[in-house]
Design an enzyme around this catalytic site. Structure first.
Site, mmCIF file in Angstrom:
data_model
loop_
_atom_site.group_PDB
_atom_site.id
_atom_site.type_symbol
_atom_site.label_atom_id
_atom_site.label_comp_id
_atom_site.label_asym_id
_atom_site.label_seq_id
_atom_site.Cartn_x
_atom_site.Cartn_y
_atom_site.Cartn_z
ATOM 1 N N MET A 1 -127.480 45.432 -39.568
ATOM 2 C CA MET A 1 -128.480 45.764 -40.580
ATOM 3 C C MET A 1 -129.557 46.723 -40.080
ATOM 4 O O MET A 1 -130.090 47.512 -40.858
ATOM 5 C CB MET A 1 -129.137 44.490 -41.124
ATOM 6 C CG MET A 1 -128.243 43.691 -42.057
ATOM 7 S SD MET A 1 -127.548 44.628 -43.457
ATOM 8 C CE MET A 1 -129.008 45.105 -44.362
ATOM 9 N N SER B 1 -122.843 37.883 -34.843
ATOM 10 C CA SER B 1 -121.461 38.268 -35.147
ATOM 11 C C SER B 1 -120.572 38.230 -33.902
ATOM 12 O O SER B 1 -119.427 37.766 -33.998
ATOM 13 C CB SER B 1 -121.386 39.619 -35.867
ATOM 14 O OG SER B 1 -122.097 40.614 -35.209
ATOM 15 N N PHE C 1 -120.749 41.679 -39.232
ATOM 16 C CA PHE C 1 -121.966 42.321 -38.744
ATOM 17 C C PHE C 1 -123.083 41.293 -38.724
ATOM 18 O O PHE C 1 -123.003 40.228 -39.336
ATOM 19 C CB PHE C 1 -122.357 43.519 -39.615
ATOM 20 C CG PHE C 1 -122.823 43.151 -40.993
ATOM 21 C CD1 PHE C 1 -124.164 42.946 -41.256
ATOM 22 C CD2 PHE C 1 -121.911 42.990 -42.029
ATOM 23 C CE1 PHE C 1 -124.597 42.598 -42.530
ATOM 24 C CE2 PHE C 1 -122.330 42.637 -43.300
ATOM 25 C CZ PHE C 1 -123.675 42.437 -43.560
ATOM 26 N N CYS C 2 -124.143 41.638 -38.002
ATOM 27 C CA CYS C 2 -125.361 40.825 -38.014
ATOM 28 C C CYS C 2 -126.558 41.770 -38.042
ATOM 29 O O CYS C 2 -126.543 42.749 -38.780
ATOM 30 C CB CYS C 2 -125.380 39.791 -36.888
ATOM 31 S SG CYS C 2 -125.033 40.383 -35.227
ATOM 32 N N ASN C 3 -127.580 41.546 -37.232
ATOM 33 C CA ASN C 3 -128.810 42.336 -37.345
ATOM 34 C C ASN C 3 -128.821 43.635 -36.550
ATOM 35 O O ASN C 3 -129.669 44.481 -36.782
ATOM 36 C CB ASN C 3 -130.026 41.491 -36.972
ATOM 37 C CG ASN C 3 -130.493 40.653 -38.126
ATOM 38 O OD1 ASN C 3 -130.444 41.072 -39.268
ATOM 39 N ND2 ASN C 3 -130.941 39.445 -37.842
#
Length: 197
Positions: free
Chosen positions: A182, A158, A149-151
């Site tokens: 996130m 990602s 995952f990323c933001n």
């Protein structure tokens, strides 16, 4: 004890209502516990019914490029998952949860139990995911399942990491993409570990 003024009583009632209704993950699950390097962490949702995002995580419109909306799947064969599937993955200990954001983002708060492998370092750290270096690059026959995952849906970190892993021979069927990242994790009021909690 002196009587409360009407507006004070109203504020007390409103505060009580803000935390009155339970905020479960699912109707039958209030929390999930994950083992981390620092011990067990309980993942639950913020119980204040009036909680709202503010600041960076509430921002809806970022310049594209570079913050363009990512496709539902970053590559063929990769499984895109949501929060419930990620929580099941975490709870069952099925593999690694990888925060593919740069270290400064990771330090600002992450999903409990996630390890930091920034997208621009993923090819150098494939051994941590069960791949073995060989003369041609990487042998990933014994690669672990991973969830990256990323933001959020506008973040390309990602998806970039996933495409690089696939090019290096990582099996697509062992890669999961938590597209919400996130931003969605925080929007749902789920537990954040690190300095950004």
């Amino acid at each position: 004890m002196p009587a409360l003024r009407p507006w004070t009583a109203l504020l007390c009632v409103m505060a009580t209502q803000a935390i009155a209704d339970p905020v479960n993950i699912r109707p039958d699950i209030a929390s999930v516990t994950v083992e981390t390097e620092d011990g067990p962490v309980e993942i639950s949702r913020i119980q204040n019914n009036e909680n709202q995002l503010s600041g960076y995580w509430a921002q809806t419109s970022r310049a594209c490029p570079p913050f363009c909306i990512q496709p539902m799947s970053p590559a063929p064969g990769v499984t895109t998952i949501g929060e419930i599937e990620l929580l099941d993955f975490i709870e069952k200990g099925e593999g690694l949860v990888i925060d593919s954001r740069t270290h400064d983002w990771y330090a600002g708060g992450t999903i409990p139990g996630a390890i930091s492998i920034p997208y621009d370092q993923v090819l150098d750290r494939m051994a941590e995911m069960g791949c073995e270096a060989d003369f041609d690059g990487w042998d990933c026959a014994d690669a672990q399942p991973v969830a990256l995952f990323c933001n959020g849906v506008w973040c390309g970190q990602s998806p970039t990491a996933i495409r690089n892993m696939l090019d290096a021979g990582y099996p697509a069927e062992r890669i999961y993409y938590y597209r919400g990242g996130m931003q969605m994790w925080r929007m749902l009021g789920l537990t954040v570990s690190g300095n950004g909690n």
